[in-house]
Design a protein around this motif. Structure first.
Motif, PDB file in Angstrom:
ATOM      1  N   THR A  97      -4.010  -0.956   4.806  1.00 43.19           N
ATOM      2  CA  THR A  97      -4.948   0.086   5.329  1.00 43.19           C
ATOM      3  C   THR A  97      -4.468   1.381   5.334  1.00 43.19           C
ATOM      4  O   THR A  97      -3.321   1.761   4.956  1.00 43.19           O
ATOM      5  CB  THR A  97      -4.992  -0.331   7.043  1.00 43.19           C
ATOM      6  OG1 THR A  97      -3.648  -0.103   7.553  1.00 43.19           O
ATOM      7  CG2 THR A  97      -5.521  -1.944   7.304  1.00 43.19           C
ATOM      8  N   ASP A  98      -5.487   2.351   5.614  1.00 43.83           N
ATOM      9  CA  ASP A  98      -5.205   3.762   5.632  1.00 43.83           C
ATOM     10  C   ASP A  98      -3.964   3.939   6.429  1.00 43.83           C
ATOM     11  O   ASP A  98      -2.837   4.774   5.959  1.00 43.83           O
ATOM     12  CB  ASP A  98      -6.279   4.594   6.026  1.00 43.83           C
ATOM     13  CG  ASP A  98      -6.121   5.916   5.765  1.00 43.83           C
ATOM     14  OD1 ASP A  98      -5.757   6.133   4.743  1.00 43.83           O
ATOM     15  OD2 ASP A  98      -6.308   6.776   6.400  1.00 43.83           O
ATOM     16  N   GLU A  99      -3.921   3.465   7.833  1.00 40.04           N
ATOM     17  CA  GLU A  99      -2.623   3.800   8.601  1.00 40.04           C
ATOM     18  C   GLU A  99      -1.334   3.121   8.239  1.00 40.04           C
ATOM     19  O   GLU A  99      -0.366   4.104   8.186  1.00 40.04           O
ATOM     20  CB  GLU A  99      -2.822   3.209  10.056  1.00 40.04           C
ATOM     21  CG  GLU A  99      -4.157   3.596  10.805  1.00 40.04           C
ATOM     22  CD  GLU A  99      -5.454   3.199  10.192  1.00 40.04           C
ATOM     23  OE1 GLU A  99      -5.766   1.844   9.879  1.00 40.04           O
ATOM     24  OE2 GLU A  99      -6.535   3.766  10.311  1.00 40.04           O
ATOM     25  N   GLU A 100      -1.612   2.245   7.463  1.00 37.23           N
ATOM     26  CA  GLU A 100      -0.128   1.387   7.067  1.00 37.23           C
ATOM     27  C   GLU A 100       0.342   2.285   5.767  1.00 37.23           C
ATOM     28  O   GLU A 100       1.476   2.201   5.659  1.00 37.23           O
ATOM     29  CB  GLU A 100      -0.444  -0.116   6.550  1.00 37.23           C
ATOM     30  CG  GLU A 100      -0.848  -0.795   7.685  1.00 37.23           C
ATOM     31  CD  GLU A 100      -1.158  -2.245   7.208  1.00 37.23           C
ATOM     32  OE1 GLU A 100      -0.833  -3.040   7.869  1.00 37.23           O
ATOM     33  OE2 GLU A 100      -1.984  -2.328   6.007  1.00 37.23           O
ATOM     34  N   LEU A 101      -0.617   2.716   4.901  1.00 40.97           N
ATOM     35  CA  LEU A 101      -0.207   3.417   3.629  1.00 40.97           C
ATOM     36  C   LEU A 101       0.248   4.783   4.359  1.00 40.97           C
ATOM     37  O   LEU A 101       1.428   5.372   3.914  1.00 40.97           O
ATOM     38  CB  LEU A 101      -1.426   3.596   3.042  1.00 40.97           C
ATOM     39  CG  LEU A 101      -1.335   4.643   1.630  1.00 40.97           C
ATOM     40  CD1 LEU A 101      -0.315   3.867   0.768  1.00 40.97           C
ATOM     41  CD2 LEU A 101      -2.608   4.854   0.822  1.00 40.97           C
ATOM     42  N   THR A 102      -0.385   5.510   5.119  1.00 44.43           N
ATOM     43  CA  THR A 102       0.442   6.721   5.841  1.00 44.43           C
ATOM     44  C   THR A 102       1.737   6.441   6.200  1.00 44.43           C
ATOM     45  O   THR A 102       2.617   7.346   5.849  1.00 44.43           O
ATOM     46  CB  THR A 102      -0.593   7.316   7.070  1.00 44.43           C
ATOM     47  OG1 THR A 102      -1.929   7.425   6.289  1.00 44.43           O
ATOM     48  CG2 THR A 102      -0.140   8.583   7.493  1.00 44.43           C
ATOM     49  N   LYS A 134      -0.034  -3.169  -3.628  1.00 43.18           N
ATOM     50  CA  LYS A 134      -0.425  -2.897  -2.402  1.00 43.18           C
ATOM     51  C   LYS A 134      -1.644  -1.648  -2.032  1.00 43.18           C
ATOM     52  O   LYS A 134      -2.182  -1.771  -1.084  1.00 43.18           O
ATOM     53  CB  LYS A 134       0.737  -2.927  -1.444  1.00 43.18           C
ATOM     54  CG  LYS A 134       1.828  -3.998  -1.558  1.00 43.18           C
ATOM     55  CD  LYS A 134       2.930  -3.799  -0.547  1.00 43.18           C
ATOM     56  CE  LYS A 134       3.844  -4.640  -0.662  1.00 43.18           C
ATOM     57  NZ  LYS A 134       5.273  -4.571  -0.058  1.00 43.18           N
ATOM     58  N   ALA A 135      -1.401  -0.809  -2.969  1.00 34.66           N
ATOM     59  CA  ALA A 135      -2.259   0.324  -2.992  1.00 34.66           C
ATOM     60  C   ALA A 135      -2.429   0.788  -4.197  1.00 34.66           C
ATOM     61  O   ALA A 135      -1.734   0.876  -5.014  1.00 34.66           O
ATOM     62  CB  ALA A 135      -1.696   1.342  -1.936  1.00 34.66           C
ATOM     63  N   GLU A 136      -3.704   1.407  -4.442  1.00 36.39           N
ATOM     64  CA  GLU A 136      -4.090   2.265  -5.694  1.00 36.39           C
ATOM     65  C   GLU A 136      -3.416   3.361  -6.176  1.00 36.39           C
ATOM     66  O   GLU A 136      -2.975   4.299  -4.973  1.00 36.39           O
ATOM     67  CB  GLU A 136      -5.658   2.354  -5.947  1.00 36.39           C
ATOM     68  CG  GLU A 136      -6.262   0.952  -6.139  1.00 36.39           C
ATOM     69  CD  GLU A 136      -7.729   1.377  -6.542  1.00 36.39           C
ATOM     70  OE1 GLU A 136      -7.978   2.726  -6.774  1.00 36.39           O
ATOM     71  OE2 GLU A 136      -8.580   0.528  -6.399  1.00 36.39           O
ATOM     72  N   GLY A 137      -2.900   3.700  -7.173  1.00 36.70           N
ATOM     73  CA  GLY A 137      -2.298   5.002  -7.371  1.00 36.70           C
ATOM     74  C   GLY A 137      -2.910   6.042  -7.169  1.00 36.70           C
ATOM     75  O   GLY A 137      -2.036   6.933  -6.459  1.00 36.70           O
ATOM     76  N   ALA A 139      -4.867   6.454  -4.438  1.00 39.84           N
ATOM     77  CA  ALA A 139      -4.861   6.543  -3.022  1.00 39.84           C
ATOM     78  C   ALA A 139      -3.346   7.099  -2.555  1.00 39.84           C
ATOM     79  O   ALA A 139      -3.329   7.899  -1.446  1.00 39.84           O
ATOM     80  CB  ALA A 139      -5.128   5.150  -2.233  1.00 39.84           C
ATOM     81  N   ILE A 140      -2.274   6.582  -3.228  1.00 46.68           N
ATOM     82  CA  ILE A 140      -0.867   6.960  -3.022  1.00 46.68           C
ATOM     83  C   ILE A 140      -0.770   8.386  -3.201  1.00 46.68           C
ATOM     84  O   ILE A 140      -0.457   9.109  -2.400  1.00 46.68           O
ATOM     85  CB  ILE A 140      -0.016   6.079  -3.622  1.00 46.68           C
ATOM     86  CG1 ILE A 140      -0.201   4.696  -3.629  1.00 46.68           C
ATOM     87  CG2 ILE A 140       1.490   6.583  -3.800  1.00 46.68           C
ATOM     88  CD1 ILE A 140       0.579   3.553  -4.242  1.00 46.68           C
ATOM     89  N   SER A 141      -1.380   8.914  -4.319  1.00 45.28           N
ATOM     90  CA  SER A 141      -1.213  10.360  -4.661  1.00 45.28           C
ATOM     91  C   SER A 141      -1.962  11.308  -3.837  1.00 45.28           C
ATOM     92  O   SER A 141      -1.428  12.090  -3.398  1.00 45.28           O
ATOM     93  CB  SER A 141      -1.864  10.498  -5.976  1.00 45.28           C
ATOM     94  OG  SER A 141      -1.629  11.694  -6.575  1.00 45.28           O
ATOM     95  N   GLU A 142      -3.167  10.732  -3.631  1.00 41.67           N
ATOM     96  CA  GLU A 142      -3.960  11.587  -2.520  1.00 41.67           C
ATOM     97  C   GLU A 142      -3.150  11.514  -1.242  1.00 41.67           C
ATOM     98  O   GLU A 142      -3.125  12.772  -0.433  1.00 41.67           O
ATOM     99  CB  GLU A 142      -5.263  11.112  -2.316  1.00 41.67           C
ATOM    100  CG  GLU A 142      -5.998  11.251  -3.528  1.00 41.67           C
ATOM    101  CD  GLU A 142      -7.412  10.633  -3.425  1.00 41.67           C
ATOM    102  OE1 GLU A 142      -7.735  10.030  -2.449  1.00 41.67           O
ATOM    103  OE2 GLU A 142      -8.324  10.968  -4.171  1.00 41.67           O
ATOM    104  N   LYS A 143      -2.691  10.356  -0.779  1.00 41.51           N
ATOM    105  CA  LYS A 143      -1.867  10.509   0.589  1.00 41.51           C
ATOM    106  C   LYS A 143      -0.710  11.333   0.603  1.00 41.51           C
ATOM    107  O   LYS A 143      -0.437  11.941   1.439  1.00 41.51           O
ATOM    108  CB  LYS A 143      -1.523   8.956   0.922  1.00 41.51           C
ATOM    109  CG  LYS A 143      -1.266   8.886   2.293  1.00 41.51           C
ATOM    110  CD  LYS A 143      -2.202   9.179   3.343  1.00 41.51           C
ATOM    111  CE  LYS A 143      -3.396   8.285   3.625  1.00 41.51           C
ATOM    112  NZ  LYS A 143      -4.142   8.930   4.721  1.00 41.51           N
ATOM    113  N   VAL A 144       0.188  11.192  -0.396  1.00 36.19           N
ATOM    114  CA  VAL A 144       1.436  12.095  -0.599  1.00 36.19           C
ATOM    115  C   VAL A 144       1.020  13.444  -0.595  1.00 36.19           C
ATOM    116  O   VAL A 144       1.659  14.486   0.109  1.00 36.19           O
ATOM    117  CB  VAL A 144       2.128  11.485  -2.009  1.00 36.19           C
ATOM    118  CG1 VAL A 144       3.323  12.561  -2.303  1.00 36.19           C
ATOM    119  CG2 VAL A 144       2.802  10.060  -2.026  1.00 36.19           C
ATOM    120  N   LYS A 145      -0.097  13.799  -1.388  1.00 36.60           N
ATOM    121  CA  LYS A 145      -0.332  15.200  -1.296  1.00 36.60           C
ATOM    122  C   LYS A 145      -0.603  15.945  -0.253  1.00 36.60           C
ATOM    123  O   LYS A 145      -0.175  16.752   0.237  1.00 36.60           O
ATOM    124  CB  LYS A 145      -1.589  15.566  -2.587  1.00 36.60           C
ATOM    125  CG  LYS A 145      -1.898  16.700  -2.869  1.00 36.60           C
ATOM    126  CD  LYS A 145      -2.794  16.943  -3.915  1.00 36.60           C
ATOM    127  CE  LYS A 145      -2.599  16.183  -5.071  1.00 36.60           C
ATOM    128  NZ  LYS A 145      -3.604  16.338  -6.280  1.00 36.60           N
TER     129      LYS A 145
END
Length: 150
Positions: A97-102, A134-137, A139-145
């Protein structure tokens, strides 16, 4: 049980149930596995990481095709792609989920000691490996940024 054995067993079940869409998706996965195994320079069996990469690639292909069909108004083809995507996703781990990814990316930032946007490559390298499947690249990139810029 390896992915190949699991898929072969599922193919038999789909044939018995006469589930054409499921059968097509399973055969596509098996085809990708066989292509990878017969690739030049390959020896042995696929590792769990290789299997995950194949499944992620297959899922991404279905999503991209579904997006194209949706834009073109081809509901008939869109339905088939989404059904095949659902079958492929059964073999992938549950998406974060977005929270788990964060939370996961924040942990990676803390471990790597990243201080700002200049450390994005360092964080992305670790995050891409840990969160594969577990997450798309994207989505990972945007969250890291967003986390490194804040």
């Amino acid at each position: 049980m390896s992915l190949k054995q699991n898929v072969e067993g599922q193919i038999k079940s789909a044939m018995i149930a006469k589930d054409k869409v499921r059968l097509t998706a399973l055969r596509a996965i098996k085809s990708m596995i066989l292509l990878e195994e017969t690739k030049e320079g390959f020896s042995g069996t696929l590792s769990a990481d290789d299997e995950m990469k194949l499944l992620t690639k297959a899922a991404k292909q279905r999503k991209d095709s579904a997006d194209i069909y949706e834009k073109q108004g081809r509901a008939d083809l869109l339905e088939v792609e989404l059904a095949e995507l659902a079958v492929i996703q059964e073999f992938l781990p549950k998406a974060l989920t977005d929270e788990e990814l964060t939370f996961a990316i924040q942990e990676i930032i803390n471990v790597t000691g990243a201080a700002g946007p200049k450390d994005m490559g360092k964080v992305m390298g670790v995050a891409s490996k840990q969160l594969a499947g577990k997450a798309e690249g994207k989505a990972i990139s945007e969250k890291v940024k967003s986390l490194l810029n804040s």
